[in-house]
Write a protein that holds these residues in place. Structure first.
Motif, PDB file in Angstrom:
ATOM      1  N   ALA A 220     -60.931   7.989 -37.699  1.00 28.22           N
ATOM      2  CA  ALA A 220     -60.160   7.102 -36.818  1.00 28.22           C
ATOM      3  C   ALA A 220     -58.667   7.332 -36.984  1.00 28.22           C
ATOM      4  O   ALA A 220     -57.914   7.330 -36.001  1.00 28.22           O
ATOM      5  CB  ALA A 220     -60.508   5.644 -37.103  1.00 28.22           C
ATOM      6  N   SER A 221     -58.227   7.558 -38.227  1.00 27.77           N
ATOM      7  CA  SER A 221     -56.791   7.791 -38.437  1.00 27.77           C
ATOM      8  C   SER A 221     -56.347   9.072 -37.746  1.00 27.77           C
ATOM      9  O   SER A 221     -55.263   9.126 -37.155  1.00 27.77           O
ATOM     10  CB  SER A 221     -56.470   7.864 -39.936  1.00 27.77           C
ATOM     11  OG  SER A 221     -56.854   9.100 -40.508  1.00 27.77           O
ATOM     12  N   ARG A 222     -57.195  10.107 -37.795  1.00 24.01           N
ATOM     13  CA  ARG A 222     -56.870  11.376 -37.126  1.00 24.01           C
ATOM     14  C   ARG A 222     -56.809  11.186 -35.612  1.00 24.01           C
ATOM     15  O   ARG A 222     -55.938  11.745 -34.943  1.00 24.01           O
ATOM     16  CB  ARG A 222     -57.913  12.433 -37.510  1.00 24.01           C
ATOM     17  CG  ARG A 222     -57.655  13.797 -36.912  1.00 24.01           C
ATOM     18  CD  ARG A 222     -58.459  14.878 -37.615  1.00 24.01           C
ATOM     19  NE  ARG A 222     -59.901  14.727 -37.450  1.00 24.01           N
ATOM     20  CZ  ARG A 222     -60.794  15.561 -37.977  1.00 24.01           C
ATOM     21  NH1 ARG A 222     -60.393  16.587 -38.708  1.00 24.01           N
ATOM     22  NH2 ARG A 222     -62.090  15.366 -37.795  1.00 24.01           N
ATOM     23  N   ALA A 223     -57.732  10.392 -35.082  1.00 23.57           N
ATOM     24  CA  ALA A 223     -57.747  10.143 -33.636  1.00 23.57           C
ATOM     25  C   ALA A 223     -56.537   9.322 -33.192  1.00 23.57           C
ATOM     26  O   ALA A 223     -55.974   9.557 -32.122  1.00 23.57           O
ATOM     27  CB  ALA A 223     -59.038   9.431 -33.244  1.00 23.57           C
ATOM     28  N   ILE A 224     -56.129   8.340 -34.007  1.00 22.74           N
ATOM     29  CA  ILE A 224     -54.972   7.510 -33.657  1.00 22.74           C
ATOM     30  C   ILE A 224     -53.712   8.366 -33.533  1.00 22.74           C
ATOM     31  O   ILE A 224     -52.926   8.213 -32.596  1.00 22.74           O
ATOM     32  CB  ILE A 224     -54.776   6.393 -34.706  1.00 22.74           C
ATOM     33  CG1 ILE A 224     -55.900   5.356 -34.576  1.00 22.74           C
ATOM     34  CG2 ILE A 224     -53.414   5.705 -34.514  1.00 22.74           C
ATOM     35  CD1 ILE A 224     -55.947   4.356 -35.708  1.00 22.74           C
ATOM     36  N   ILE A 225     -53.528   9.289 -34.479  1.00 26.28           N
ATOM     37  CA  ILE A 225     -52.373  10.188 -34.389  1.00 26.28           C
ATOM     38  C   ILE A 225     -52.471  11.037 -33.125  1.00 26.28           C
ATOM     39  O   ILE A 225     -51.473  11.284 -32.436  1.00 26.28           O
ATOM     40  CB  ILE A 225     -52.285  11.095 -35.635  1.00 26.28           C
ATOM     41  CG1 ILE A 225     -52.090  10.249 -36.888  1.00 26.28           C
ATOM     42  CG2 ILE A 225     -51.133  12.096 -35.490  1.00 26.28           C
ATOM     43  CD1 ILE A 225     -50.854   9.379 -36.892  1.00 26.28           C
ATOM     44  N   GLY A 226     -53.687  11.459 -32.784  1.00 22.37           N
ATOM     45  CA  GLY A 226     -53.890  12.261 -31.584  1.00 22.37           C
ATOM     46  C   GLY A 226     -53.503  11.533 -30.313  1.00 22.37           C
ATOM     47  O   GLY A 226     -52.848  12.095 -29.434  1.00 22.37           O
ATOM     48  N   ILE A 227     -53.871  10.271 -30.206  1.00 23.09           N
ATOM     49  CA  ILE A 227     -53.567   9.532 -28.972  1.00 23.09           C
ATOM     50  C   ILE A 227     -52.109   9.083 -28.926  1.00 23.09           C
ATOM     51  O   ILE A 227     -51.569   8.826 -27.852  1.00 23.09           O
ATOM     52  CB  ILE A 227     -54.505   8.319 -28.770  1.00 23.09           C
ATOM     53  CG1 ILE A 227     -54.308   7.284 -29.880  1.00 23.09           C
ATOM     54  CG2 ILE A 227     -55.952   8.761 -28.693  1.00 23.09           C
ATOM     55  CD1 ILE A 227     -55.152   6.031 -29.697  1.00 23.09           C
ATOM     56  N   PHE A 228     -51.452   8.999 -30.092  1.00 22.84           N
ATOM     57  CA  PHE A 228     -50.041   8.632 -30.126  1.00 22.84           C
ATOM     58  C   PHE A 228     -49.122   9.859 -30.029  1.00 22.84           C
ATOM     59  O   PHE A 228     -47.903   9.704 -29.940  1.00 22.84           O
ATOM     60  CB  PHE A 228     -49.710   7.886 -31.427  1.00 22.84           C
ATOM     61  CG  PHE A 228     -50.140   6.438 -31.453  1.00 22.84           C
ATOM     62  CD1 PHE A 228     -50.675   5.828 -30.332  1.00 22.84           C
ATOM     63  CD2 PHE A 228     -50.006   5.683 -32.609  1.00 22.84           C
ATOM     64  CE1 PHE A 228     -51.073   4.495 -30.362  1.00 22.84           C
ATOM     65  CE2 PHE A 228     -50.399   4.352 -32.647  1.00 22.84           C
ATOM     66  CZ  PHE A 228     -50.932   3.751 -31.521  1.00 22.84           C
ATOM     67  N   SER A 229     -49.687  11.074 -30.065  1.00 24.07           N
ATOM     68  CA  SER A 229     -48.880  12.300 -30.105  1.00 24.07           C
ATOM     69  C   SER A 229     -48.735  12.940 -28.728  1.00 24.07           C
ATOM     70  O   SER A 229     -49.733  13.191 -28.057  1.00 24.07           O
ATOM     71  CB  SER A 229     -49.522  13.337 -31.034  1.00 24.07           C
ATOM     72  OG  SER A 229     -49.569  12.890 -32.350  1.00 24.07           O
ATOM     73  N   PRO A 230     -47.502  13.259 -28.296  1.00 26.73           N
ATOM     74  CA  PRO A 230     -47.339  14.145 -27.140  1.00 26.73           C
ATOM     75  C   PRO A 230     -47.876  15.529 -27.519  1.00 26.73           C
ATOM     76  O   PRO A 230     -47.745  15.955 -28.671  1.00 26.73           O
ATOM     77  CB  PRO A 230     -45.822  14.184 -26.935  1.00 26.73           C
ATOM     78  CG  PRO A 230     -45.265  13.065 -27.750  1.00 26.73           C
ATOM     79  CD  PRO A 230     -46.212  12.845 -28.872  1.00 26.73           C
ATOM     80  N   GLU A 231     -48.481  16.236 -26.560  1.00 28.07           N
ATOM     81  CA  GLU A 231     -49.056  17.550 -26.867  1.00 28.07           C
ATOM     82  C   GLU A 231     -48.003  18.501 -27.432  1.00 28.07           C
ATOM     83  O   GLU A 231     -48.296  19.313 -28.312  1.00 28.07           O
ATOM     84  CB  GLU A 231     -49.695  18.166 -25.619  1.00 28.07           C
ATOM     85  CG  GLU A 231     -51.054  17.596 -25.250  1.00 28.07           C
ATOM     86  CD  GLU A 231     -50.944  16.271 -24.486  1.00 28.07           C
ATOM     87  OE1 GLU A 231     -49.797  15.789 -24.281  1.00 28.07           O
ATOM     88  OE2 GLU A 231     -51.980  15.715 -24.099  1.00 28.07           O
ATOM     89  N   SER A 232     -46.766  18.387 -26.962  1.00 28.44           N
ATOM     90  CA  SER A 232     -45.714  19.305 -27.394  1.00 28.44           C
ATOM     91  C   SER A 232     -45.277  19.072 -28.830  1.00 28.44           C
ATOM     92  O   SER A 232     -44.548  19.876 -29.401  1.00 28.44           O
ATOM     93  CB  SER A 232     -44.495  19.169 -26.469  1.00 28.44           C
ATOM     94  OG  SER A 232     -43.994  17.842 -26.496  1.00 28.44           O
TER      95      SER A 232
END
Length: 449
Positions: free
Chosen positions: A364-376
């Motif tokens: 879940a922590s890895r996914a949260i960073i993913g959804i909060f991160s711009p792809e760039s």
């Protein structure tokens, strides 16, 4: 451009296989086997009659803490360089190769007492392992739309636990970690390295680089580029308020989790007096429940949100750690109502329940960073994810290592419960929908620029 559809199955499988492969290191070396070998066989026993292994426990925590601190210094810079150069796969490959080499080199710790070499090799191998974890995670935002990242992350973490089971089954053929069997225990490193090397091959055959790199300006090194981009990201973090607050919460959660992963079997062996049958059952059921929990919570977080799911796992940890602290009192209560069960089996049962939150908390922590991160900025933000997690792990390991010498290992473990509680309270300030919106708006501005 924001990812709008899921990557092909072969690429997701390739990414998941790295979790399968590197779980051999974290399970065998950090959690189950080599921590006991290091603290009880390699480091000489102390004069403390209550816990003769406290020196080994302290040095074990210190070695891991040092390795995480090195990752803290290098992780964000490496992440920035991989974003700029589009060399995520190259960095992942070399971290994997060097982790394999330094893990195999544990064979050169030829006799008990040679703890200096073992201490150094644990620092190096765990540094390469943890760096690779950051590089691998930075691929996640490219594997599917944000609303599916929890599920994809859960798949990988679930698959990873089966890698851990397979690796421990291989190493278990070497026998028990007792002084008379030390010659076989020297092979724990080479066996684990061989498993990691072989199981990691599919990742590099199936996973691709998803972004196009920028040309390196003449006369400027990648190190300079990386440092400049990290400084820029730290300035930009003001535009990602929820990401920043979540990283504070993550610090305390990962401090606690780092202790649990590194000391659970040491605690069970030294405090609960577990024997081989208890350790085998505890390991197998934790891996199975952790895999199941990672997948189930992965589906759940795509339904109710990654942050709510993460918080649910924190509650599971708090309850389980309180039960572990009072396990002997719990067994007395169970006996009083007519059920006969040992402290060891009760401890195993509690840890299995906790295991359902083991993979899901990290996933879940890895996914949260993913959804909060711009792809760039995925590499940079996963570098910050690694920074927060590794500083936290170093902090937690040093704190518990010191506390167990001042108080006891049992009382030191109670501090872990407090860390999870602080993480839960900080998360009350995080708004998941606002965090996603901030990420999307930043990416749109970046594309226009």
């Amino acid at each position: 451009m924001q990812v709008t559809k899921r990557a092909p199955l072969r690429e997701i499988l390739g990414w998941c296989m790295f979790d399968f492969a590197n779980s051999s290191y974290t399970t065998v070396i950090i959690s189950v086997t080599y921590g006991v070998v290091f603290s009880q066989l390699i480091v000489p026993s102390s004069a403390n009659s209550q816990n003769p292994y406290e020196t080994g426990n302290f040095l074990w925590g210190l070695a891991l803490a040092f390795s995480y601190l090195i990752v803290v210094i290098t992780g964000p810079i490496f992440g920035a360089v991989t974003d700029y150069s589009a060399k995520k796969k190259t960095f992942l490959f070399w971290s994997y190769i060097f982790c394999v080499i330094t893990t195999a080199a544990l064979w050169f710790v030829v006799s008990p007492g040679q703890f200096g070499l073992a201490f150094l090799l644990i620092i190096l191998s765990n540094f390469f392992f943890a760096s690779g974890e950051n590089f691998a995670s930075s691929f996640l935002p490219f594997l599917g739309p944000k609303e599916q990242l929890g599920k994809i992350s859960g798949y990988a973490w679930g698959v990873g636990y089966f890698g851990g089971i397979a690796a421990v089954a291989l190493v278990d053929t070497l026998g028990e970690p007792v002084p008379a069997n030390y010659d076989n225990m020297r092979l724990v490193g080479p066996y684990t390295a061989f498993f990691f090397l072989l199981a990691g091959v599919p990742t590099f055959l199936l996973l691709k680089e998803y972004s196009v790199g920028n040309p390196k300006p003449e006369g400027i090194s990648y190190l300079k580029i990386g440092i400049d981009r990290v400084q820029s990201t730290l300035k930009d973090i003001q535009h990602f308020r929820d990401m920043a607050v979540y990283l504070v919460s993550l610090f305390f959660a990962m401090a606690a989790l780092g202790v649990v992963i590194s000391f659970a079997f040491i605690y069970g062996t030294q405090e609960i007096k577990m024997e081989k049958e208890h350790r085998i059952a505890m390991f197998l059921f934790i891996q199975l429940f952790a895999a199941l929990g990672a997948v189930m919570f992965g589906f759940l977080q795509d339904k109710i949100g990654a942050l709510k799911t993460f918080n649910m796992t924190l509650v599971v940890w708090i309850v389980c750690l309180l039960l572990i602290y009072w396990v002997k009192e719990l067994v007395s209560l169970i006996h009083s109502i007519g059920f006969d069960i040992s402290v060891q089996w009760t401890f195993v049962g509690i840890t299995v329940l906790a295991g359902s939150g083991l993979g899901s908390t990290q996933s879940a922590s890895r996914a949260i960073i993913g959804i909060f991160s711009p792809e760039s900025k995925s590499g940079e933000f996963y570098g910050l994810w690694g920074l927060s997690g590794k500083v936290a792990a170093a902090f937690g390991l040093v704190a518990v290592s010191v506390l167990q010498t001042l108080l006891s290992l049992r009382n030191a473990f109670l501090a872990v419960c407090v860390f999870f509680l602080i993480s839960l309270l900080v998360n009350l300030l995080v708004d998941e929908e606002r965090g996603i919106k901030q990420s999307d708006e930043y990416e749109k501005r970046h594309k226009k620029a």
